[in-house]
Scaffold this motif. Structure first.
Motif, PDB file in Angstrom:
ATOM      1  N   ALA A 110       0.829  -1.210   0.000  1.00 30.78           N
ATOM      2  CA  ALA A 110       0.000   0.000   0.000  1.00 30.78           C
ATOM      3  C   ALA A 110       0.862   1.258   0.000  1.00 30.78           C
ATOM      4  O   ALA A 110       0.547   2.248  -0.674  1.00 30.78           O
ATOM      5  N   ILE A 111       1.975   1.235   0.739  1.00 30.49           N
ATOM      6  CA  ILE A 111       2.873   2.380   0.762  1.00 30.49           C
ATOM      7  C   ILE A 111       3.535   2.562  -0.599  1.00 30.49           C
ATOM      8  O   ILE A 111       3.701   3.688  -1.091  1.00 30.49           O
ATOM      9  N   GLU A 112       3.889   1.463  -1.244  1.00 28.41           N
ATOM     10  CA  GLU A 112       4.470   1.549  -2.584  1.00 28.41           C
ATOM     11  C   GLU A 112       3.489   2.190  -3.552  1.00 28.41           C
ATOM     12  O   GLU A 112       3.864   3.063  -4.358  1.00 28.41           O
ATOM     13  N   ASP A 113       2.223   1.786  -3.494  1.00 21.79           N
ATOM     14  CA  ASP A 113       1.208   2.359  -4.381  1.00 21.79           C
ATOM     15  C   ASP A 113       1.051   3.856  -4.131  1.00 21.79           C
ATOM     16  O   ASP A 113       0.899   4.654  -5.075  1.00 21.79           O
ATOM     17  N   THR A 114       1.100   4.254  -2.862  1.00 21.03           N
ATOM     18  CA  THR A 114       0.995   5.676  -2.531  1.00 21.03           C
ATOM     19  C   THR A 114       2.181   6.453  -3.087  1.00 21.03           C
ATOM     20  O   THR A 114       2.039   7.566  -3.611  1.00 21.03           O
ATOM     21  N   MET A 115       3.370   5.870  -2.983  1.00 21.74           N
ATOM     22  CA  MET A 115       4.564   6.528  -3.512  1.00 21.74           C
ATOM     23  C   MET A 115       4.483   6.719  -5.017  1.00 21.74           C
ATOM     24  O   MET A 115       4.927   7.740  -5.559  1.00 21.74           O
ATOM     25  N   ARG A 116       3.929   5.728  -5.712  1.00 19.79           N
ATOM     26  CA  ARG A 116       3.839   5.825  -7.169  1.00 19.79           C
ATOM     27  C   ARG A 116       2.926   6.969  -7.592  1.00 19.79           C
ATOM     28  O   ARG A 116       3.071   7.516  -8.698  1.00 19.79           O
ATOM     29  N   ARG A 117       1.983   7.328  -6.739  1.00 17.04           N
ATOM     30  CA  ARG A 117       1.082   8.447  -7.057  1.00 17.04           C
ATOM     31  C   ARG A 117       1.648   9.780  -6.581  1.00 17.04           C
ATOM     32  O   ARG A 117       1.074  10.831  -6.838  1.00 17.04           O
ATOM     33  N   SER A 118       2.771   9.719  -5.871  1.00 22.49           N
ATOM     34  CA  SER A 118       3.358  10.928  -5.307  1.00 22.49           C
ATOM     35  C   SER A 118       4.337  11.563  -6.281  1.00 22.49           C
ATOM     36  O   SER A 118       4.974  10.892  -7.089  1.00 22.49           O
ATOM     37  N   ARG A 119       4.477  12.872  -6.195  1.00 24.62           N
ATOM     38  CA  ARG A 119       5.460  13.591  -7.002  1.00 24.62           C
ATOM     39  C   ARG A 119       6.814  13.681  -6.301  1.00 24.62           C
ATOM     40  O   ARG A 119       7.804  14.029  -6.931  1.00 24.62           O
ATOM     41  N   GLY A 120       6.822  13.382  -5.040  1.00 27.67           N
ATOM     42  CA  GLY A 120       8.052  13.546  -4.287  1.00 27.67           C
ATOM     43  C   GLY A 120       8.884  12.295  -4.137  1.00 27.67           C
ATOM     44  O   GLY A 120      10.068  12.381  -3.777  1.00 27.67           O
ATOM     45  N   TYR A 121       8.284  11.108  -4.394  1.00 23.01           N
ATOM     46  CA  TYR A 121       8.997   9.847  -4.185  1.00 23.01           C
ATOM     47  C   TYR A 121       8.772   8.917  -5.371  1.00 23.01           C
ATOM     48  O   TYR A 121       7.697   8.907  -5.980  1.00 23.01           O
ATOM     49  N   GLN A 122       9.775   8.115  -5.666  1.00 21.92           N
ATOM     50  CA  GLN A 122       9.698   7.168  -6.783  1.00 21.92           C
ATOM     51  C   GLN A 122      10.221   5.810  -6.325  1.00 21.92           C
ATOM     52  O   GLN A 122      11.413   5.673  -6.037  1.00 21.92           O
ATOM     53  N   PRO A 123       9.355   4.789  -6.220  1.00 27.11           N
ATOM     54  CA  PRO A 123       9.843   3.457  -5.849  1.00 27.11           C
ATOM     55  C   PRO A 123      10.872   2.943  -6.859  1.00 27.11           C
ATOM     56  O   PRO A 123      10.673   3.058  -8.071  1.00 27.11           O
ATOM     57  N   VAL A 124      11.948   2.409  -6.345  1.00 26.81           N
ATOM     58  CA  VAL A 124      12.991   1.831  -7.187  1.00 26.81           C
ATOM     59  C   VAL A 124      12.896   0.307  -7.183  1.00 26.81           C
ATOM     60  O   VAL A 124      13.031  -0.337  -8.218  1.00 26.81           O
ATOM     61  N   ALA A 125      12.634  -0.279  -6.022  1.00 27.94           N
ATOM     62  CA  ALA A 125      12.530  -1.737  -5.903  1.00 27.94           C
ATOM     63  C   ALA A 125      11.765  -2.079  -4.633  1.00 27.94           C
ATOM     64  O   ALA A 125      11.871  -1.383  -3.626  1.00 27.94           O
ATOM     65  N   HIS A 126      10.995  -3.159  -4.718  1.00 29.24           N
ATOM     66  CA  HIS A 126      10.254  -3.686  -3.570  1.00 29.24           C
ATOM     67  C   HIS A 126      10.587  -5.173  -3.503  1.00 29.24           C
ATOM     68  O   HIS A 126      10.121  -5.961  -4.326  1.00 29.24           O
ATOM     69  N   ILE A 127      11.401  -5.559  -2.538  1.00 27.70           N
ATOM     70  CA  ILE A 127      11.929  -6.917  -2.488  1.00 27.70           C
ATOM     71  C   ILE A 127      11.743  -7.499  -1.089  1.00 27.70           C
ATOM     72  O   ILE A 127      11.558  -6.778  -0.111  1.00 27.70           O
ATOM     73  N   GLY A 128      11.820  -8.827  -1.016  1.00 17.15           N
ATOM     74  CA  GLY A 128      11.714  -9.491   0.276  1.00 17.15           C
ATOM     75  C   GLY A 128      12.236 -10.909   0.200  1.00 17.15           C
ATOM     76  O   GLY A 128      12.275 -11.521  -0.869  1.00 17.15           O
ATOM     77  N   TRP A 129      12.641 -11.423   1.341  1.00 19.53           N
ATOM     78  CA  TRP A 129      13.148 -12.787   1.409  1.00 19.53           C
ATOM     79  C   TRP A 129      13.019 -13.293   2.848  1.00 19.53           C
ATOM     80  O   TRP A 129      12.757 -12.527   3.770  1.00 19.53           O
ATOM     81  N   THR A 130      13.213 -14.598   3.028  1.00 18.55           N
ATOM     82  CA  THR A 130      13.190 -15.216   4.354  1.00 18.55           C
ATOM     83  C   THR A 130      14.567 -15.799   4.643  1.00 18.55           C
ATOM     84  O   THR A 130      15.129 -16.522   3.823  1.00 18.55           O
ATOM     85  N   GLN A 131      15.091 -15.477   5.833  1.00 20.67           N
ATOM     86  CA  GLN A 131      16.429 -15.949   6.174  1.00 20.67           C
ATOM     87  C   GLN A 131      16.545 -16.196   7.669  1.00 20.67           C
ATOM     88  O   GLN A 131      15.758 -15.669   8.453  1.00 20.67           O
TER      89      GLN A 131
END
Length: 222
Positions: A110-131
């Motif tokens: 949801a935060i990534e989607d909000t950033m994509r609609r924002s003029r001030g922030y641009q998502p570069v990558a959204h990643i995750g893993w289990t370790q």
């Protein structure tokens, strides 16, 4: 009339006592070994939302400009270390690969989607893993190069270590205009199940670390 034990009976008694001691020792060793095998490392789901800050001022004084060898990495910190670590000339930890975190378990969508609609922030990558939550002296870096879009210009590695506290070490480089590259190198003490913001004027990360019920594996060392 008193009777004394014969030498043969005494010898047999000593042998039985010795065998009992040996058996007891073997049982203790096997029990201890089984207990160790039944206590794997706690696994964690690590999720990172990496973004550009489009409003920050491009100033070498206010945010990192790449000036160090690509072989340098941040040292995995001690629990008591308060000051931000500096890059070491030697490799601080081996690399490994870990299973990717399914999209259904991502908490920052949801935060990534909000950033994509924002003029001030641009998502570069959204990643995750289990370790596993490795101890400091056995922590491993995960290279993010294969997890992020090649067109993003983002490279780097991340390490999670666990002692008295959880620590997340970020060593990220974002390609800028021309030959200039910008760096986010920080180690942050983390609390599980909480969002943490780690940023510079141009590059930032939102991180969430969640205890996982998945079986802990050592990862594939590189």
């Amino acid at each position: 009339m008193s009777h004394s034990a014969s030498p043969s009976r005494l010898g047999a008694g000593r042998r039985k006592f010795g065998m009992a001691v040996v058996c007891a020792g073997l049982i203790a060793v096997l029990t201890s070994s089984a207990g160790a095998q039944q206590a794997p490392l706690q696994s964690y789901d690590v999720e990172l939302l990496i973004f550009r800050n489009l409003t920050g001022k491009e100033s070498p004084e206010s945010w990192g400009v790449e000036a160090s060898s690509a072989a340098q990495r941040l040292a995995i910190p001690d629990d008591e270390q308060d000051a931000p670590p500096t890059a070491n000339a030697t490799i601080a930890a081996p690399t490994a690969t870990f299973p990717a975190l399914p999209a259904a378990k991502m908490k920052l969508t949801a935060i990534e989607d909000t950033m994509r609609r924002s003029r001030g922030y641009q998502p570069v990558a959204h990643i995750g893993w289990t370790q596993p939550g490795f101890a400091r002296n056995t922590a491993k870096y995960l290279s993010i190069n294969s997890l992020v879009p090649g067109s993003s210009g983002l490279q780097g590695q991340v390490a999670l270590s666990r002692g008295r506290y959880l620590h997340l070490t970020l060593d990220l480089v974002l390609g800028g205009e021309g030959a200039q590259r910008y760096v986010l190198r920080q180690t942050r003490r983390m609390r599980s199940n909480e969002r943490h913001y780690i940023d510079s004027p141009k590059l930032g990360v939102i991180a969430v670390i969640t205890p996982s019920a998945a079986g802990a594996a050592g990862g594939d060392a590189g």
